[in-house]
Write a protein that holds these residues in place. Structure first.
Motif, PDB file in Angstrom:
ATOM      1  N   GLY A  80       0.820  -1.203   0.000  1.00 32.15           N
ATOM      2  CA  GLY A  80       0.000   0.000   0.000  1.00 32.15           C
ATOM      3  C   GLY A  80       0.850   1.247   0.000  1.00 32.15           C
ATOM      4  O   GLY A  80       1.995   1.242   0.456  1.00 32.15           O
ATOM      5  N   ARG A  81       0.274   2.324  -0.517  1.00 35.07           N
ATOM      6  CA  ARG A  81       0.997   3.594  -0.575  1.00 35.07           C
ATOM      7  C   ARG A  81       0.009   4.742  -0.381  1.00 35.07           C
ATOM      8  O   ARG A  81      -1.059   4.758  -1.009  1.00 35.07           O
ATOM      9  CB  ARG A  81       1.724   3.731  -1.919  1.00 35.07           C
ATOM     10  CG  ARG A  81       2.589   4.971  -2.038  1.00 35.07           C
ATOM     11  CD  ARG A  81       3.184   5.148  -3.418  1.00 35.07           C
ATOM     12  NE  ARG A  81       4.208   4.171  -3.707  1.00 35.07           N
ATOM     13  CZ  ARG A  81       4.111   3.222  -4.627  1.00 35.07           C
ATOM     14  NH1 ARG A  81       2.991   3.111  -5.343  1.00 35.07           N
ATOM     15  NH2 ARG A  81       5.086   2.387  -4.848  1.00 35.07           N
ATOM     16  N   ASN A  82       0.359   5.671   0.512  1.00 33.60           N
ATOM     17  CA  ASN A  82      -0.456   6.861   0.767  1.00 33.60           C
ATOM     18  C   ASN A  82      -1.918   6.529   1.085  1.00 33.60           C
ATOM     19  O   ASN A  82      -2.855   7.159   0.570  1.00 33.60           O
ATOM     20  CB  ASN A  82      -0.374   7.826  -0.417  1.00 33.60           C
ATOM     21  CG  ASN A  82       1.007   8.427  -0.568  1.00 33.60           C
ATOM     22  OD1 ASN A  82       1.700   8.667   0.419  1.00 33.60           O
ATOM     23  ND2 ASN A  82       1.433   8.655  -1.803  1.00 33.60           N
ATOM     24  N   GLY A  83      -2.103   5.523   1.920  1.00 34.41           N
ATOM     25  CA  GLY A  83      -3.441   5.199   2.406  1.00 34.41           C
ATOM     26  C   GLY A  83      -4.292   4.349   1.495  1.00 34.41           C
ATOM     27  O   GLY A  83      -5.474   4.122   1.788  1.00 34.41           O
ATOM     28  N   ARG A  84      -3.742   3.853   0.408  1.00 35.97           N
ATOM     29  CA  ARG A  84      -4.532   3.004  -0.488  1.00 35.97           C
ATOM     30  C   ARG A  84      -3.727   1.777  -0.885  1.00 35.97           C
ATOM     31  O   ARG A  84      -2.490   1.822  -0.965  1.00 35.97           O
ATOM     32  CB  ARG A  84      -4.940   3.779  -1.742  1.00 35.97           C
ATOM     33  CG  ARG A  84      -3.751   4.204  -2.605  1.00 35.97           C
ATOM     34  CD  ARG A  84      -4.202   4.747  -3.962  1.00 35.97           C
ATOM     35  NE  ARG A  84      -3.065   5.109  -4.803  1.00 35.97           N
ATOM     36  CZ  ARG A  84      -2.351   4.240  -5.528  1.00 35.97           C
ATOM     37  NH1 ARG A  84      -2.653   2.946  -5.496  1.00 35.97           N
ATOM     38  NH2 ARG A  84      -1.329   4.661  -6.267  1.00 35.97           N
ATOM     39  N   PRO A  85      -4.413   0.645  -1.147  1.00 36.72           N
ATOM     40  CA  PRO A  85      -3.697  -0.547  -1.601  1.00 36.72           C
ATOM     41  C   PRO A  85      -3.172  -0.348  -3.014  1.00 36.72           C
ATOM     42  O   PRO A  85      -3.661   0.518  -3.764  1.00 36.72           O
ATOM     43  CB  PRO A  85      -4.772  -1.642  -1.550  1.00 36.72           C
ATOM     44  CG  PRO A  85      -6.069  -0.909  -1.665  1.00 36.72           C
ATOM     45  CD  PRO A  85      -5.856   0.415  -0.980  1.00 36.72           C
ATOM     46  N   LEU A  86      -2.183  -1.130  -3.379  1.00 36.39           N
ATOM     47  CA  LEU A  86      -1.663  -1.055  -4.737  1.00 36.39           C
ATOM     48  C   LEU A  86      -2.729  -1.476  -5.743  1.00 36.39           C
ATOM     49  O   LEU A  86      -3.547  -2.357  -5.473  1.00 36.39           O
ATOM     50  CB  LEU A  86      -0.441  -1.969  -4.891  1.00 36.39           C
ATOM     51  CG  LEU A  86       0.782  -1.674  -4.027  1.00 36.39           C
ATOM     52  CD1 LEU A  86       1.933  -2.598  -4.435  1.00 36.39           C
ATOM     53  CD2 LEU A  86       1.214  -0.215  -4.127  1.00 36.39           C
ATOM     54  N   SER A  87      -2.716  -0.849  -6.898  1.00 33.24           N
ATOM     55  CA  SER A  87      -3.600  -1.279  -7.986  1.00 33.24           C
ATOM     56  C   SER A  87      -3.095  -2.618  -8.522  1.00 33.24           C
ATOM     57  O   SER A  87      -1.992  -3.072  -8.187  1.00 33.24           O
ATOM     58  CB  SER A  87      -3.599  -0.238  -9.098  1.00 33.24           C
ATOM     59  OG  SER A  87      -2.312  -0.166  -9.707  1.00 33.24           O
ATOM     60  N   GLU A  88      -3.884  -3.268  -9.347  1.00 30.40           N
ATOM     61  CA  GLU A  88      -3.474  -4.550  -9.930  1.00 30.40           C
ATOM     62  C   GLU A  88      -2.188  -4.391 -10.720  1.00 30.40           C
ATOM     63  O   GLU A  88      -1.299  -5.247 -10.654  1.00 30.40           O
ATOM     64  CB  GLU A  88      -4.593  -5.109 -10.819  1.00 30.40           C
ATOM     65  CG  GLU A  88      -5.811  -5.578 -10.058  1.00 30.40           C
ATOM     66  CD  GLU A  88      -6.812  -6.278 -10.970  1.00 30.40           C
ATOM     67  OE1 GLU A  88      -6.465  -6.532 -12.147  1.00 30.40           O
ATOM     68  OE2 GLU A  88      -7.932  -6.559 -10.511  1.00 30.40           O
ATOM     69  N   ALA A  89      -2.079  -3.305 -11.464  1.00 31.62           N
ATOM     70  CA  ALA A  89      -0.873  -3.075 -12.263  1.00 31.62           C
ATOM     71  C   ALA A  89       0.334  -2.841 -11.355  1.00 31.62           C
ATOM     72  O   ALA A  89       1.429  -3.380 -11.601  1.00 31.62           O
ATOM     73  CB  ALA A  89      -1.077  -1.875 -13.184  1.00 31.62           C
ATOM     74  N   GLU A  90       0.164  -2.063 -10.301  1.00 32.23           N
ATOM     75  CA  GLU A  90       1.259  -1.809  -9.366  1.00 32.23           C
ATOM     76  C   GLU A  90       1.663  -3.082  -8.641  1.00 32.23           C
ATOM     77  O   GLU A  90       2.854  -3.312  -8.397  1.00 32.23           O
ATOM     78  CB  GLU A  90       0.836  -0.740  -8.353  1.00 32.23           C
ATOM     79  CG  GLU A  90       0.700   0.656  -8.953  1.00 32.23           C
ATOM     80  CD  GLU A  90       0.082   1.638  -7.972  1.00 32.23           C
ATOM     81  OE1 GLU A  90       0.437   2.834  -8.027  1.00 32.23           O
ATOM     82  OE2 GLU A  90      -0.770   1.214  -7.148  1.00 32.23           O
ATOM     83  N   GLU A  94       5.325  -4.886  -8.479  1.00 31.99           N
ATOM     84  CA  GLU A  94       5.957  -5.236  -7.212  1.00 31.99           C
ATOM     85  C   GLU A  94       6.278  -6.719  -7.152  1.00 31.99           C
ATOM     86  O   GLU A  94       7.333  -7.121  -6.637  1.00 31.99           O
ATOM     87  CB  GLU A  94       5.043  -4.848  -6.043  1.00 31.99           C
ATOM     88  CG  GLU A  94       5.594  -5.149  -4.670  1.00 31.99           C
ATOM     89  CD  GLU A  94       6.835  -4.346  -4.306  1.00 31.99           C
ATOM     90  OE1 GLU A  94       7.387  -4.584  -3.214  1.00 31.99           O
ATOM     91  OE2 GLU A  94       7.250  -3.480  -5.109  1.00 31.99           O
ATOM     92  N   ASP A  95       5.411  -7.542  -7.705  1.00 31.19           N
ATOM     93  CA  ASP A  95       5.660  -8.989  -7.727  1.00 31.19           C
ATOM     94  C   ASP A  95       6.902  -9.308  -8.548  1.00 31.19           C
ATOM     95  O   ASP A  95       7.738 -10.132  -8.151  1.00 31.19           O
ATOM     96  CB  ASP A  95       4.444  -9.711  -8.305  1.00 31.19           C
ATOM     97  CG  ASP A  95       4.503 -11.210  -8.083  1.00 31.19           C
ATOM     98  OD1 ASP A  95       4.883 -11.633  -6.960  1.00 31.19           O
ATOM     99  OD2 ASP A  95       4.192 -11.971  -9.009  1.00 31.19           O
ATOM    100  N   GLU A  96       7.066  -8.638  -9.678  1.00 31.83           N
ATOM    101  CA  GLU A  96       8.260  -8.849 -10.507  1.00 31.83           C
ATOM    102  C   GLU A  96       9.509  -8.364  -9.788  1.00 31.83           C
ATOM    103  O   GLU A  96      10.573  -8.985  -9.887  1.00 31.83           O
ATOM    104  CB  GLU A  96       8.103  -8.130 -11.847  1.00 31.83           C
ATOM    105  CG  GLU A  96       7.102  -8.785 -12.795  1.00 31.83           C
ATOM    106  CD  GLU A  96       7.477 -10.233 -13.099  1.00 31.83           C
ATOM    107  OE1 GLU A  96       8.670 -10.507 -13.376  1.00 31.83           O
ATOM    108  OE2 GLU A  96       6.575 -11.102 -13.022  1.00 31.83           O
ATOM    109  N   ARG A  97       9.393  -7.254  -9.066  1.00 34.81           N
ATOM    110  CA  ARG A  97      10.543  -6.749  -8.308  1.00 34.81           C
ATOM    111  C   ARG A  97      10.983  -7.751  -7.252  1.00 34.81           C
ATOM    112  O   ARG A  97      12.191  -8.005  -7.089  1.00 34.81           O
ATOM    113  CB  ARG A  97      10.188  -5.418  -7.636  1.00 34.81           C
ATOM    114  CG  ARG A  97      11.374  -4.755  -6.928  1.00 34.81           C
ATOM    115  CD  ARG A  97      10.930  -3.673  -5.969  1.00 34.81           C
ATOM    116  NE  ARG A  97      10.179  -4.217  -4.839  1.00 34.81           N
ATOM    117  CZ  ARG A  97      10.736  -4.837  -3.796  1.00 34.81           C
ATOM    118  NH1 ARG A  97      12.052  -5.005  -3.730  1.00 34.81           N
ATOM    119  NH2 ARG A  97       9.973  -5.300  -2.824  1.00 34.81           N
ATOM    120  N   VAL A  98      10.023  -8.333  -6.533  1.00 34.68           N
ATOM    121  CA  VAL A  98      10.345  -9.318  -5.497  1.00 34.68           C
ATOM    122  C   VAL A  98      10.987 -10.549  -6.124  1.00 34.68           C
ATOM    123  O   VAL A  98      11.996 -11.077  -5.610  1.00 34.68           O
ATOM    124  CB  VAL A  98       9.076  -9.709  -4.704  1.00 34.68           C
ATOM    125  CG1 VAL A  98       9.362 -10.903  -3.788  1.00 34.68           C
ATOM    126  CG2 VAL A  98       8.580  -8.523  -3.874  1.00 34.68           C
TER     127      VAL A  98
END
Length: 274
Positions: A80-90, A94-98
């Motif tokens: 999550g970022r700035n009070g909201r969960p990540l969008s599907e695209a985000e 993030e999954d690829e980064r991990v």
């Protein structure tokens, strides 16, 4: 004969004090700090546990992550970022980064090196605590002892970290049953300059607070970190000068967990720990 008995009692008392067995209410404030320091060093040496937890941090941007520790490194997944969960695209990014991280020896080596340096810095500061300050008892509620500290004018700091530490004033809370540090907080009493201010300056009035809790019997973790110091230099590589971080929902991980398992666990827990 009486003199001999007194001598024996003093020797026994000194032995208890050195071992940290003397009840805390009977110790001098500085000795309480020394015993707590040694307890923390021993725990760090003997604690090989790994944890999963929710990490919420604010250093200009509000971020929430799931962290899963392993013996090979820690997987940290942003959820999550700035009070909201990540969008599907985000979330896909993030999954690829991990996935890239857990298979990249260079990134894993850097994380390990940074962690070792942070541990070395923390140990150095911990060892300075008894002598860097003058200590006074504030209160004893039966469970915890609270001590006040102020800069010790006789303290000779060995490095920049010591100079910053030595100009702090604040309080230390120690758990009496286990001699563990519960809270340490302080304020920078005056500006600290490097190279007469040409290389850097930390402004007086800056504050820090670290909270620790027993998350399972005998095992303690940092649960809150707050650093608000104005200036041009950093004295912890991994801690910003303006930072608030809270760690919750601790769960101990089994020995032998792999990075791949940790990555999958961080993904599967995303919905439940938002």
């Amino acid at each position: 004969m009486k003199i001999l008995k007194v001598y024996v009692r003093l020797v026994v008392l000194a032995g208890f004090l050195a071992a940290g067995w003397l009840p805390m209410h009977a110790q001098e404030p500085r000795e309480i700090v020394r015993v707590a320091m040694q307890a923390e060093l021993n725990a760090d040496l003997n604690d090989h546990s790994h944890w999963r937890y929710r990490d919420a941090e604010s250093d200009g941007t509000d971020k929430v992550s799931i962290v899963v520790e392993t013996g090979h490194g820690s997987v940290k997944r942003l959820i999550g970022r700035n009070g909201r969960p990540l969008s599907e695209a985000e979330a896909r990014v993030e999954d690829e980064r991990v996935k890239t991280f857990i298979h990249d020896p260079a990134q894993l080596a850097k994380q390990k090196k940074d962690g070792q340096q942070d541990g070395k810095n923390a140990e150095e500061l911990l060892r300075m605590l008894p002598d860097a300050f003058t200590w006074k008892m504030q209160s004893d509620d039966g469970e915890n002892i609270t001590l006040n500290f102020e800069p010790n004018p006789k303290f000779s700091p060995p490095d920049m970290q010591g100079r910053v530490l030595g100009q702090m004033a604040g309080k230390l809370v120690v758990n009496k049953g286990q001699n563990r540090i519960v809270t340490i907080s302080g304020k920078l009493t005056q500006d600290v300059t490097i190279g007469w201010g040409l290389l850097g300056r930390l402004r007086g009035g800056g504050t820090f607070r670290v909270e620790r809790r027993e998350v399972t019997p005998k095992l303690w973790q940092i649960t809150e970190t707050h650093v608000h110091i104005e200036g041009k230099v950093l004295f912890f590589k991994s801690i910003g000068q303006q930072q608030d971080e809270m760690q919750t929902d601790f769960m101990q991980m089994p020995d032998g967990i792999t990075l791949e398992q940790a990555a999958e666990m961080s993904k599967s827990l995303t919905a439940t720990l938002k």
